[in-house]
Design a protein around this motif. Sequence first.
Motif, PDB file in Angstrom:
ATOM      1  N   HIS A 318      36.583  41.961  40.521  1.00  0.00           N
ATOM      2  CA  HIS A 318      36.686  40.134  41.210  1.00  0.00           C
ATOM      3  C   HIS A 318      37.742  39.876  40.143  1.00  0.00           C
ATOM      4  N   ARG A 319      38.542  40.445  39.358  1.00  0.00           N
ATOM      5  CA  ARG A 319      39.595  39.893  39.393  1.00  0.00           C
ATOM      6  C   ARG A 319      41.335  40.346  40.483  1.00  0.00           C
ATOM      7  N   VAL A 320      41.081  40.990  40.912  1.00  0.00           N
ATOM      8  CA  VAL A 320      42.146  41.176  41.625  1.00  0.00           C
ATOM      9  C   VAL A 320      42.170  40.453  43.664  1.00  0.00           C
ATOM     10  N   ILE A 321      43.139  39.528  42.545  1.00  0.00           N
ATOM     11  CA  ILE A 321      43.660  38.486  44.193  1.00  0.00           C
ATOM     12  C   ILE A 321      45.081  39.655  45.035  1.00  0.00           C
ATOM     13  N   ASN A 322      45.234  38.597  45.814  1.00  0.00           N
ATOM     14  CA  ASN A 322      46.293  38.279  46.590  1.00  0.00           C
ATOM     15  C   ASN A 322      47.473  38.289  46.413  1.00  0.00           C
ATOM     16  N   SER A 323      48.392  38.889  46.032  1.00  0.00           N
ATOM     17  CA  SER A 323      50.046  37.908  46.147  1.00  0.00           C
ATOM     18  C   SER A 323      50.171  36.961  46.350  1.00  0.00           C
ATOM     19  N   ASN A 324      49.464  35.953  47.326  1.00  0.00           N
ATOM     20  CA  ASN A 324      49.860  34.794  47.734  1.00  0.00           C
ATOM     21  C   ASN A 324      49.004  33.894  47.230  1.00  0.00           C
ATOM     22  N   GLY A 325      48.222  34.275  45.853  1.00  0.00           N
ATOM     23  CA  GLY A 325      47.660  33.671  45.571  1.00  0.00           C
ATOM     24  C   GLY A 325      45.456  33.649  45.922  1.00  0.00           C
ATOM     25  N   GLN A 326      45.752  33.864  46.775  1.00  0.00           N
ATOM     26  CA  GLN A 326      43.938  33.699  47.618  1.00  0.00           C
ATOM     27  C   GLN A 326      43.530  35.254  47.368  1.00  0.00           C
ATOM     28  N   LEU A 327      42.567  34.819  47.330  1.00  0.00           N
ATOM     29  CA  LEU A 327      41.411  35.526  46.500  1.00  0.00           C
ATOM     30  C   LEU A 327      41.086  36.721  46.730  1.00  0.00           C
ATOM     31  N   GLY A 328      41.017  36.898  48.832  1.00  0.00           N
ATOM     32  CA  GLY A 328      41.600  38.148  49.206  1.00  0.00           C
ATOM     33  C   GLY A 328      39.554  38.782  49.453  1.00  0.00           C
ATOM     34  N   GLY A 329      39.506  40.078  49.284  1.00  0.00           N
ATOM     35  CA  GLY A 329      38.227  40.204  49.825  1.00  0.00           C
ATOM     36  C   GLY A 329      36.838  40.195  48.385  1.00  0.00           C
ATOM     37  N   TYR A 330      36.245  40.945  48.581  1.00  0.00           N
ATOM     38  CA  TYR A 330      34.960  41.317  47.610  1.00  0.00           C
ATOM     39  C   TYR A 330      33.208  41.648  47.928  1.00  0.00           C
ATOM     40  N   GLY A 331      33.243  42.758  47.974  1.00  0.00           N
ATOM     41  CA  GLY A 331      32.222  43.430  47.706  1.00  0.00           C
ATOM     42  C   GLY A 331      30.852  42.666  47.480  1.00  0.00           C
ATOM     43  N   GLY A 332      30.973  41.251  47.038  1.00  0.00           N
ATOM     44  CA  GLY A 332      29.452  41.037  46.272  1.00  0.00           C
ATOM     45  C   GLY A 332      29.676  39.746  47.387  1.00  0.00           C
ATOM     46  N   GLY A 333      30.659  39.235  48.298  1.00  0.00           N
ATOM     47  CA  GLY A 333      31.679  38.150  49.270  1.00  0.00           C
ATOM     48  C   GLY A 333      32.338  37.125  48.356  1.00  0.00           C
ATOM     49  N   VAL A 334      32.694  36.815  48.743  1.00  0.00           N
ATOM     50  CA  VAL A 334      34.061  35.955  48.213  1.00  0.00           C
ATOM     51  C   VAL A 334      33.498  34.390  47.452  1.00  0.00           C
ATOM     52  N   GLU A 335      32.311  34.266  47.805  1.00  0.00           N
ATOM     53  CA  GLU A 335      31.677  32.571  47.220  1.00  0.00           C
ATOM     54  C   GLU A 335      31.425  33.439  45.687  1.00  0.00           C
ATOM     55  N   ARG A 336      30.736  34.964  45.721  1.00  0.00           N
ATOM     56  CA  ARG A 336      30.536  34.977  44.199  1.00  0.00           C
ATOM     57  C   ARG A 336      32.282  35.423  43.487  1.00  0.00           C
ATOM     58  N   LYS A 337      33.078  35.345  43.771  1.00  0.00           N
ATOM     59  CA  LYS A 337      34.480  36.463  43.311  1.00  0.00           C
ATOM     60  C   LYS A 337      34.287  35.076  42.632  1.00  0.00           C
ATOM     61  N   LYS A 338      34.785  34.085  44.102  1.00  0.00           N
ATOM     62  CA  LYS A 338      35.439  32.829  43.336  1.00  0.00           C
ATOM     63  C   LYS A 338      34.438  32.057  41.958  1.00  0.00           C
ATOM     64  N   TYR A 339      33.075  32.155  42.334  1.00  0.00           N
ATOM     65  CA  TYR A 339      32.355  31.686  40.619  1.00  0.00           C
ATOM     66  C   TYR A 339      32.331  32.224  39.244  1.00  0.00           C
ATOM     67  N   LEU A 340      32.474  34.056  39.543  1.00  0.00           N
ATOM     68  CA  LEU A 340      33.603  34.772  38.500  1.00  0.00           C
ATOM     69  C   LEU A 340      34.119  35.043  37.680  1.00  0.00           C
ATOM     70  N   LEU A 341      35.475  34.326  38.845  1.00  0.00           N
ATOM     71  CA  LEU A 341      35.903  33.696  38.249  1.00  0.00           C
ATOM     72  C   LEU A 341      36.771  32.200  37.841  1.00  0.00           C
ATOM     73  N   ASN A 342      35.797  31.005  38.123  1.00  0.00           N
ATOM     74  CA  ASN A 342      36.168  30.224  37.201  1.00  0.00           C
ATOM     75  C   ASN A 342      34.890  30.344  36.309  1.00  0.00           C
ATOM     76  N   LEU A 343      34.285  30.650  36.275  1.00  0.00           N
ATOM     77  CA  LEU A 343      33.286  30.935  35.251  1.00  0.00           C
ATOM     78  C   LEU A 343      33.832  31.884  33.912  1.00  0.00           C
TER      79      LEU A 343
END
Length: 347
Positions: A318-343
């Motif tokens: 979940h710590r891997v993002i796109n070069s443009n700063g956007q989150l990119g995909g995540y198997g568990g869903g982008v909202e979970r990725k956002k939650y984990l990065l914020n956590l």
Amino acid sequence: MIKSENQKQIYYNALIKKDTEFDGVFFAGIKTTGIFCHPSCTARKPKFENCEFYQSAEEALLRGYRPCKVCHPLSYPQELPTEVKLLVEAIEQNPEKKWKDYDFKLLGIHSASARRMFKKIYGMTFVQYARSRRIGIAFKAIQQGSKVIDQQVSAGFESASGFNDAFTKIMGNPSTRMTVKLLNTNFIETPIGRMISITDDEFLYLLEFENRRGLETEISKLRNKQNARLIYGATKISELTAYQINLYFDKKLKKFNVPLYLDGSLFQKKVWNILLTSKAGDKLTYKEIATILGDRNKSQAVGNANGANKIAIIIPCHRVINSNGQLGGYGGGVERKKYLLNLESSK
């Protein structure tokens, strides 16, 4: 699943009173019948200890419950379009089925419009719904134990074979090779959804959110490669995993030390090891990882390795993002990725 005893009592009282104001607020899973209902369902009410309460239909489906035929919990709050009704009925007739475009044609339904309606009504895609039913059935079978399979208990299906098919298509039977490995399946509750762990007494083989896309395929590949049979139960590794995951979400863990079984190519393992050396709060790009590995043009290969990771959170893809700063995909869903990065950024 609702865990608060006070909240469960409030919901149970609403269920007993058939309170329509709670329809859509929660769903009640009835352990004795294997169905889930609206609070206002007119069917005979169960005892408190036989109830589980969920905030979404998808969660109830993933736990192996099927929709009640009395209150039709999937039709709230409006009458279902005919196409969606047909799809729900077709799934319940054959819950273990994997759907293809041809199957929609057999029902006389335009697949694209039906999928749009499904998403609009349920907040989940048709594929998510069908997958939730299949995985829920298989996981429930695991929880009940292999003896249930051996005795061909139907668990509410029209036939025992349908139940067995749903289990074996995902979890499988051992092959005829001499050595069969037993792997244990267990579940971990987290603030962003339940996770499934697959372990033995030495390693963690898989840790994923139970509604992750592609989970069935991951489990099937793991089972075939290890010539394994999955059974329900805890191991010292699953207990350690659950303990450390809970510490992680409570912001009390700096580094995991769960023994991992890394099943991948040499390149994939190199990518995963880079992730394992990262720290909470770090954000890496695909190109940065490729550069560390000596070829900045292998960003796509890094992305593929990231997607092949079977051990979520601990191997922090979940710590891997796109070069443009956007989150990119995540198997568990982008909202979970956002939650984990914020956590992690708030630790």
